[in-house]
Design a protein around this motif. Structure first.
Motif, PDB file in Angstrom:
ATOM      1  N   THR A   1       3.027 -18.487  23.006  1.00 45.83           N
ATOM      2  CA  THR A   1       4.068 -18.340  21.982  1.00 45.83           C
ATOM      3  C   THR A   1       4.764 -16.988  22.056  1.00 45.83           C
ATOM      4  O   THR A   1       5.553 -16.653  21.172  1.00 45.83           O
ATOM      5  CB  THR A   1       3.466 -18.527  20.575  1.00 45.83           C
ATOM      6  OG1 THR A   1       2.328 -17.665  20.430  1.00 45.83           O
ATOM      7  CG2 THR A   1       3.026 -19.966  20.355  1.00 45.83           C
ATOM      8  N   ALA A   2       4.484 -16.212  23.090  1.00 50.33           N
ATOM      9  CA  ALA A   2       5.153 -14.922  23.245  1.00 50.33           C
ATOM     10  C   ALA A   2       6.658 -15.146  23.382  1.00 50.33           C
ATOM     11  O   ALA A   2       7.102 -16.018  24.129  1.00 50.33           O
ATOM     12  CB  ALA A   2       4.626 -14.191  24.478  1.00 50.33           C
ATOM     13  N   GLY A   3       7.435 -14.379  22.658  1.00 44.54           N
ATOM     14  CA  GLY A   3       8.886 -14.491  22.731  1.00 44.54           C
ATOM     15  C   GLY A   3       9.487 -15.546  21.830  1.00 44.54           C
ATOM     16  O   GLY A   3      10.713 -15.662  21.739  1.00 44.54           O
ATOM     17  N   ASP A   4       8.635 -16.343  21.169  1.00 39.63           N
ATOM     18  CA  ASP A   4       9.158 -17.382  20.273  1.00 39.63           C
ATOM     19  C   ASP A   4      10.027 -16.785  19.169  1.00 39.63           C
ATOM     20  O   ASP A   4      11.030 -17.382  18.763  1.00 39.63           O
ATOM     21  CB  ASP A   4       8.010 -18.183  19.637  1.00 39.63           C
ATOM     22  CG  ASP A   4       7.443 -19.231  20.590  1.00 39.63           C
ATOM     23  OD1 ASP A   4       7.831 -19.227  21.768  1.00 39.63           O
ATOM     24  OD2 ASP A   4       6.599 -20.038  20.151  1.00 39.63           O
TER      25      ASP A   4
ATOM     26  N   GLY B   1      -9.488 -25.063  27.094  1.00 42.06           N
ATOM     27  CA  GLY B   1      -9.164 -24.010  28.048  1.00 42.06           C
ATOM     28  C   GLY B   1      -8.954 -22.706  27.302  1.00 42.06           C
ATOM     29  O   GLY B   1      -9.408 -22.545  26.172  1.00 42.06           O
ATOM     30  N   LEU B   2      -8.241 -21.788  27.919  1.00 37.82           N
ATOM     31  CA  LEU B   2      -7.985 -20.507  27.265  1.00 37.82           C
ATOM     32  C   LEU B   2      -6.983 -20.679  26.124  1.00 37.82           C
ATOM     33  O   LEU B   2      -6.059 -21.483  26.215  1.00 37.82           O
ATOM     34  CB  LEU B   2      -7.427 -19.494  28.263  1.00 37.82           C
ATOM     35  CG  LEU B   2      -8.326 -19.071  29.420  1.00 37.82           C
ATOM     36  CD1 LEU B   2      -7.623 -18.010  30.250  1.00 37.82           C
ATOM     37  CD2 LEU B   2      -9.670 -18.563  28.928  1.00 37.82           C
ATOM     38  N   GLN B   3      -7.173 -19.909  25.074  1.00 38.48           N
ATOM     39  CA  GLN B   3      -6.174 -19.827  24.004  1.00 38.48           C
ATOM     40  C   GLN B   3      -5.197 -18.733  24.404  1.00 38.48           C
ATOM     41  O   GLN B   3      -5.460 -17.551  24.224  1.00 38.48           O
ATOM     42  CB  GLN B   3      -6.841 -19.512  22.672  1.00 38.48           C
ATOM     43  CG  GLN B   3      -7.693 -20.652  22.126  1.00 38.48           C
ATOM     44  CD  GLN B   3      -8.308 -20.306  20.781  1.00 38.48           C
ATOM     45  OE1 GLN B   3      -8.852 -19.221  20.600  1.00 38.48           O
ATOM     46  NE2 GLN B   3      -8.239 -21.230  19.841  1.00 38.48           N
ATOM     47  N   ILE B   4      -4.059 -19.138  24.961  1.00 45.62           N
ATOM     48  CA  ILE B   4      -3.104 -18.166  25.491  1.00 45.62           C
ATOM     49  C   ILE B   4      -1.895 -18.012  24.580  1.00 45.62           C
ATOM     50  O   ILE B   4      -0.863 -17.487  25.003  1.00 45.62           O
ATOM     51  CB  ILE B   4      -2.667 -18.544  26.926  1.00 45.62           C
ATOM     52  CG1 ILE B   4      -2.180 -19.993  27.002  1.00 45.62           C
ATOM     53  CG2 ILE B   4      -3.814 -18.328  27.898  1.00 45.62           C
ATOM     54  CD1 ILE B   4      -1.700 -20.385  28.386  1.00 45.62           C
ATOM     55  N   ASP B   5      -2.027 -18.458  23.338  1.00 46.67           N
ATOM     56  CA  ASP B   5      -0.979 -18.221  22.343  1.00 46.67           C
ATOM     57  C   ASP B   5      -1.362 -17.005  21.506  1.00 46.67           C
ATOM     58  O   ASP B   5      -2.542 -16.747  21.257  1.00 46.67           O
ATOM     59  CB  ASP B   5      -0.800 -19.447  21.451  1.00 46.67           C
ATOM     60  CG  ASP B   5      -2.054 -19.772  20.659  1.00 46.67           C
ATOM     61  OD1 ASP B   5      -2.038 -19.643  19.426  1.00 46.67           O
ATOM     62  OD2 ASP B   5      -3.070 -20.148  21.285  1.00 46.67           O
ATOM     63  N   SER B   6      -0.369 -16.280  21.059  1.00 48.33           N
ATOM     64  CA  SER B   6      -0.626 -15.036  20.341  1.00 48.33           C
ATOM     65  C   SER B   6      -1.107 -15.261  18.911  1.00 48.33           C
ATOM     66  O   SER B   6      -1.620 -14.343  18.279  1.00 48.33           O
ATOM     67  CB  SER B   6       0.638 -14.171  20.326  1.00 48.33           C
ATOM     68  OG  SER B   6       1.744 -14.891  19.826  1.00 48.33           O
ATOM     69  N   ALA B   7      -0.961 -16.484  18.391  1.00 47.36           N
ATOM     70  CA  ALA B   7      -1.432 -16.770  17.033  1.00 47.36           C
ATOM     71  C   ALA B   7      -2.947 -16.941  16.996  1.00 47.36           C
ATOM     72  O   ALA B   7      -3.623 -16.453  16.090  1.00 47.36           O
ATOM     73  CB  ALA B   7      -0.747 -18.020  16.484  1.00 47.36           C
ATOM     74  N   SER B   8      -3.508 -17.627  17.991  1.00 43.16           N
ATOM     75  CA  SER B   8      -4.945 -17.896  18.020  1.00 43.16           C
ATOM     76  C   SER B   8      -5.744 -16.787  18.698  1.00 43.16           C
ATOM     77  O   SER B   8      -6.930 -16.629  18.453  1.00 43.16           O
ATOM     78  CB  SER B   8      -5.231 -19.219  18.744  1.00 43.16           C
ATOM     79  OG  SER B   8      -4.596 -20.291  18.100  1.00 43.16           O
TER      80      SER B   8
ATOM     81  N   LEU C   1       3.564 -23.781  16.536  1.00 48.20           N
ATOM     82  CA  LEU C   1       2.288 -23.514  15.865  1.00 48.20           C
ATOM     83  C   LEU C   1       1.555 -24.821  15.583  1.00 48.20           C
ATOM     84  O   LEU C   1       0.334 -24.916  15.729  1.00 48.20           O
ATOM     85  CB  LEU C   1       2.525 -22.746  14.564  1.00 48.20           C
ATOM     86  CG  LEU C   1       3.018 -21.297  14.715  1.00 48.20           C
ATOM     87  CD1 LEU C   1       3.314 -20.696  13.343  1.00 48.20           C
ATOM     88  CD2 LEU C   1       1.995 -20.446  15.451  1.00 48.20           C
ATOM     89  N   THR C   2       2.326 -25.842  15.179  1.00 46.77           N
ATOM     90  CA  THR C   2       1.734 -27.159  14.929  1.00 46.77           C
ATOM     91  C   THR C   2       1.200 -27.765  16.220  1.00 46.77           C
ATOM     92  O   THR C   2       0.120 -28.367  16.238  1.00 46.77           O
ATOM     93  CB  THR C   2       2.769 -28.106  14.299  1.00 46.77           C
ATOM     94  OG1 THR C   2       3.262 -27.533  13.083  1.00 46.77           O
ATOM     95  CG2 THR C   2       2.152 -29.472  14.005  1.00 46.77           C
ATOM     96  N   ARG C   3       1.945 -27.616  17.306  1.00 49.42           N
ATOM     97  CA  ARG C   3       1.490 -28.121  18.610  1.00 49.42           C
ATOM     98  C   ARG C   3       0.123 -27.534  18.974  1.00 49.42           C
ATOM     99  O   ARG C   3      -0.783 -28.254  19.386  1.00 49.42           O
ATOM    100  CB  ARG C   3       2.511 -27.780  19.703  1.00 49.42           C
ATOM    101  CG  ARG C   3       3.761 -28.631  19.684  1.00 49.42           C
ATOM    102  CD  ARG C   3       4.692 -28.309  20.852  1.00 49.42           C
ATOM    103  NE  ARG C   3       5.795 -29.254  20.870  1.00 49.42           N
ATOM    104  CZ  ARG C   3       6.946 -29.087  20.237  1.00 49.42           C
ATOM    105  NH1 ARG C   3       7.151 -27.971  19.537  1.00 49.42           N
ATOM    106  NH2 ARG C   3       7.885 -29.996  20.289  1.00 49.42           N
ATOM    107  N   ASN C   4       0.009 -26.231  18.817  1.00 56.12           N
ATOM    108  CA  ASN C   4      -1.256 -25.589  19.175  1.00 56.12           C
ATOM    109  C   ASN C   4      -2.393 -26.001  18.253  1.00 56.12           C
ATOM    110  O   ASN C   4      -3.540 -26.151  18.690  1.00 56.12           O
ATOM    111  CB  ASN C   4      -1.081 -24.064  19.178  1.00 56.12           C
ATOM    112  CG  ASN C   4      -0.418 -23.573  20.453  1.00 56.12           C
ATOM    113  OD1 ASN C   4      -0.566 -24.171  21.508  1.00 56.12           O
ATOM    114  ND2 ASN C   4       0.319 -22.479  20.360  1.00 56.12           N
ATOM    115  N   ARG C   5      -2.092 -26.190  16.989  1.00 60.68           N
ATOM    116  CA  ARG C   5      -3.129 -26.659  16.062  1.00 60.68           C
ATOM    117  C   ARG C   5      -3.615 -28.045  16.481  1.00 60.68           C
ATOM    118  O   ARG C   5      -4.817 -28.320  16.483  1.00 60.68           O
ATOM    119  CB  ARG C   5      -2.589 -26.691  14.630  1.00 60.68           C
ATOM    120  CG  ARG C   5      -3.599 -27.229  13.610  1.00 60.68           C
ATOM    121  CD  ARG C   5      -3.042 -27.181  12.202  1.00 60.68           C
ATOM    122  NE  ARG C   5      -1.797 -27.902  12.061  1.00 60.68           N
ATOM    123  CZ  ARG C   5      -1.712 -29.241  11.950  1.00 60.68           C
ATOM    124  NH1 ARG C   5      -2.816 -29.979  11.995  1.00 60.68           N
ATOM    125  NH2 ARG C   5      -0.544 -29.833  11.811  1.00 60.68           N
TER     126      ARG C   5
END
Length: 276
Positions: free
Chosen positions: A182-185, A218-225, A198-202
């Protein structure tokens, strides 16, 4: 003076665009010559990294012969691991600017022109017989227009992709599904689009937690999680794609995640030779 500044701005933008596509060209050429990882022993295994820009390695340092992205960095990191004694070939099957819809099995797609990316993977034995599949996909779903993709559509597509992977090739393969970066979102997306990601990742996190299709987190590569993904030096100059530092960090995290799986598979192959 203002005209001169404007001219240099245009030149800078032009150079940035040219260097980006030159880098992209290097990535596609280099992955044709992906070297096998040679460690102790003669048994062979394979891993496939499948997905969009982040699987392909856009933003990473690349040369015509160097390779890039997780596949390249993970090869180096695995070579440093004493417990890993057999040969692991890691293939880069990322495709630039692809959505989950582009990776569907043709039978699962609603498009008139059916997607072919997953079919190509199944047609090549070296990808089809991979024991571990890493999926980094979903970034472009928020921008998909034909058809537009909701977070629920993204999850449904990922489920279909994972199920198709499970049905084809080695039955005992491990499938690891990452969250969507989600970097740059906050720069490139609207408020509604950011909320949808955010909903997609949830939904992805809930899906892998249930493990209904045998899909592993796998890895959580979003900045929210994952707060570690908020470091600016992990990203290329566009603020969205990972940098050389970012891919290197993720490769080290991947080793920690999949090393038990790898060691277990190596022992299973070596076990008959020990008479066990």
């Amino acid at each position: 003076m203002e005209h001169l500044r404007s001219f240099f701005r245009v030149i800078r933008v032009f150079w940035t665009v040219c260097s980006f596509y030159l880098k992209l060209g290097f990535i596609y050429i280099a992955r044709r010559y992906e070297p096998a990882l040679r460690t102790k022993g003669s048994y062979n295994h394979s891993i496939v990294v499948l997905g969009d820009d982040h699987a392909l390695g856009v933003g990473d340092y690349s040369t015509l012969t160097g390779g890039s992205g997780i596949a390249h960095k993970l090869t180096k990191e695995l070579a440093k691991q004493p417990p890993i004694r057999q040969s692991w070939q890691i293939y880069n099957r990322g495709e630039y600017r692809t959505s989950t819809e582009d990776w569907l099995h043709p039978a699962d797609s609603k498009r008139k022109e059916k997607p072919k990316l997953l079919t190509r993977v199944f047609q090549d034995p070296k990808y089809l017989n991979a024991e571990i599949v890493i999926i980094m996909l979903g970034t472009y779903d928020v921008l998909e227009k034909t058809p537009s993709l909701t977070p629920q559509d993204t999850l449904r597509n990922l489920q279909h992709i994972c199920q198709a992977l499970r049905k084809n090739g080695k039955k005992a393969k491990s499938i690891y599904l990452c969250t969507i970066p989600t970097a740059g979102d906050d720069i490139y997306l609207t408020e509604e689009q950011r909320a949808n990601n955010l909903t997609r990742n949830r939904l992805i996190e809930e899906y892998v937690k249930k493990n209904d299709d045998g899909v592993l987190p796998g890895l959580q590569i979003d900045s929210a999680s994952n707060f570690e993904m908020r470091r600016e030096n992990l990203y290329w100059q566009d603020g969205r794609h990972f940098s050389d530092i970012g891919y290197t960090m993720m490769a080290k995290d991947w080793v920690l995640l999949i090393r038990p799986d790898i060691v277990k598979r190596e022992f299973a192959l070596f076990r008959p030779d020990l008479g066990l």
